[in-house]
Design a protein around this motif. Structure first.
Motif, short mmCIF file in Angstrom:
data_model
loop_
_atom_site.label_atom_id
_atom_site.label_comp_id
_atom_site.label_asym_id
_atom_site.label_seq_id
_atom_site.Cartn_x
_atom_site.Cartn_y
_atom_site.Cartn_z
N PHE A 29 0.26 -1.30 -0.27
CA PHE A 29 -0.02 0.12 -0.09
C PHE A 29 1.01 1.38 -0.25
O PHE A 29 0.14 1.73 0.16
N THR A 30 1.87 1.33 -0.03
CA THR A 30 3.14 1.88 -0.01
C THR A 30 3.26 2.73 -2.25
O THR A 30 3.69 2.39 -2.59
N ALA A 31 2.89 3.70 -1.93
CA ALA A 31 3.55 4.52 -3.31
C ALA A 31 4.56 4.35 -4.06
O ALA A 31 5.36 4.40 -3.46
N PHE A 32 4.79 3.83 -5.36
CA PHE A 32 6.41 4.02 -6.12
C PHE A 32 7.11 4.86 -5.60
O PHE A 32 7.77 4.91 -5.61
N ASN A 33 5.95 6.41 -5.42
CA ASN A 33 6.82 7.83 -5.50
C ASN A 33 6.92 8.49 -4.03
O ASN A 33 7.15 9.29 -4.00
N ALA A 34 7.14 7.00 -3.35
CA ALA A 34 6.90 7.76 -2.00
C ALA A 34 8.17 8.34 -1.80
O ALA A 34 7.92 10.02 -0.81
N LYS A 35 9.15 8.20 -2.28
CA LYS A 35 10.34 8.61 -1.68
C LYS A 35 10.93 9.69 -2.89
O LYS A 35 10.52 9.00 -4.28
N ALA A 36 11.29 10.95 -2.91
CA ALA A 36 11.88 11.68 -3.62
C ALA A 36 13.15 12.35 -3.78
O ALA A 36 13.60 12.81 -2.11
N GLU A 145 21.31 18.03 -3.09
CA GLU A 145 20.69 17.28 -3.16
C GLU A 145 20.27 16.59 -1.32
O GLU A 145 20.91 16.29 -0.75
N ARG A 146 19.11 16.26 -1.59
CA ARG A 146 18.26 16.29 -0.39
C ARG A 146 16.93 15.19 -0.60
O ARG A 146 16.75 15.43 -1.39
N HIS A 147 16.83 13.58 0.51
CA HIS A 147 15.84 13.24 -0.09
C HIS A 147 15.25 12.98 0.76
O HIS A 147 15.06 13.14 2.08
N TYR A 148 13.47 13.03 0.48
CA TYR A 148 12.56 13.36 1.92
C TYR A 148 11.47 12.06 1.32
O TYR A 148 11.38 11.49 -0.06
N THR A 149 10.39 12.07 2.13
CA THR A 149 9.12 10.86 1.85
C THR A 149 8.21 11.89 1.93
O THR A 149 8.05 12.06 2.83
N HIS A 150 7.43 11.45 1.59
CA HIS A 150 6.16 11.54 1.03
C HIS A 150 5.57 10.64 1.96
O HIS A 150 4.98 9.49 2.26
#
Length: 407
Positions: A29-36, A145-150
């Motif tokens: 149930f976690t979207a593929f694009n959750a991490k950005a 560059e920074r990584h984050y999650t929706h």
């Protein structure tokens, strides 16, 4: 042996399989694009005047920082407003002709108090730093560059704020998520009546999920549908709610072993953020497992009323508490699954959390009467039939299904 492995060593193969299956459901149930990923450019706007402002501007211009800085200067009286998030702010200001213009920038530094400047991540004020060097270092650390999650999934169609008309007194129907958010993960625009979600500012505490009356705000992978399928695996067990952080701690391995001695039916129900829980989530777990719930991890104060409500309902129908703490040894020892409370219900995509709660609680109540119980974000609707013209405007305006057309 890893700490998590210590807990698994206390479980049989069936119990281990349940926990692994729960992890798989969350992933499903976690979207593929959750991490950005985003790039924060080394440009920012400095707002202010005077000695401190001049010192900071001089530091930016005259010293080598490893970045080629793009710095704009703005006087406080020219500032109009700010929207966006770290790396992508839209700043509105008045130009020399008094006209409002916009500019894009990655970060903001303000040496003056501004009414319309929210405390987003990437908005810096000198009171948070020892000196100008520290503040500039903080800005530069956020560049690159920074990584984050929706973490949060938002459904605007059932939201009681998004695009809704305000009351006559100027207040909105609901802004509980904005009120409880400790950062700027969720903010509101009172002019447009729209919510803004900033994944960069969100700290994934889960509180907004818990207080949302319609389920318009849910956590990625931990929505009501995902939660329902996981809860269903616990039939015959007593769910022990524990956060992922606690589950991986040495203290939990020790405590769980002691709790198992009291009641071998206890099985960890691991949540990344237990503070998402509210009456609908808890009722789902109570019914799908067919058993009372034990809380190991502490929940926030915003959940206390929902727990009290469910305990009152459970007491009136089943003569016992629905939810207890893990320190109540005598109660835990006596806990058993309660098959008459078991109910399987699969929500549809069109149902909000109030619909789901209503459908679930109806199974317990049936045609009986157990009296009135106060509930958060609920009330009685009175219609003056003598004045009603059946124009159905109220039905069309209600997006929580509290009003329906029976014709």
């Amino acid at each position: 042996m890893k700490l998590e492995a210590r807990v698994y060593s206390l479980l049989n193969d069936m119990q281990k399989a349940i926990l692994h299956e729960c992890d798989e459901i969350v992933l499903d149930f976690t979207a593929f694009n959750a991490k950005a990923t985003m790039v924060v450019k080394p440009n920012f706007v400095v707002i202010g005047y005077g000695e401190l402002t001049d010192e900071f501007l001089s530091l930016c211009i005259n010293e080598n920082h490893g970045y080629t800085l793009e710095v704009s200067h703005l006087l406080p009286q020219d500032f109009v407003g700010l929207k966006g998030h770290l790396g992508d702010f839209t700043l509105q200001f008045k130009n020399a002709n008094g006209e409002i213009e916009s500019l894009q920038t990655s970060q903001i530094v303000s040496f003056a108090p501004l009414e319309n400047c929210p405390a987003y991540k990437g908005v810096h004020t000198p009171d948070k730093y020892d000196n100008a060097h520290c503040m500039l270092e903080s800005l530069l650390c956020l560049c690159g560059e920074r990584h984050y999650t929706h973490h949060i999934v938002f459904e605007p169609l059932t939201c009681q704020y998004q695009g809704r008309r305000v009351f006559a007194n100027g207040k909105s129907v609901c802004h509980l998520c904005v009120d409880i958010c400790p950062t700027m993960g969720i903010s509101s625009d009172k002019d447009s009546m729209l919510l803004s979600l900033s994944s960069v500012d969100c700290i994934a505490c889960g509180k907004c999920v818990s207080v949302c009356p319609t389920g318009s705000v849910q956590r990625q992978g931990d929505g009501l549908e995902s939660f329902t399928y996981r809860a269903r695996l616990y039939k015959g067990y007593i769910p022990l709610i524990v956060s992922s952080l606690d589950f991986e701690s040495e203290g939990f391995a020790r405590d769980f072993k002691a709790l198992q001695t009291l009641n071998p039916l206890l099985l960890p129900f691991v949540l990344q953020v237990p503070d998402i829980l509210n009456a609908t989530y808890l009722l789902t777990l109570l019914q799908e497992s067919g058993a009372p719930i034990v809380l190991y991890s502490t929940l926030g104060e915003h959940t206390h009323n929902d727990i009290a409500t469910l305990n009152e309902i459970y007491q009136r129908i089943f003569r016992q508490n629905a939810i207890i703490g893990s320190t109540d040894s005598k109660a835990i020892e006596a806990l058993q699954p309660l098959m008459q409370s078991h109910y399987i219900y699969t929500p549809t995509n069109k149902e909000n959390s109030k619909d789901i709660f209503s459908a679930r609680i109806s199974f317990w109540i049936k045609q009986e009467s157990y009296g009135k119980i106060a509930m958060n974000n609920s009330g009685f609707l009175h219609i003056d039939t003598a004045k009603c013209t059946l124009c159905l405007s109220c039905v069309e305006a209600c997006n929580a299904n509290a009003l329906i057309n029976n014709n």
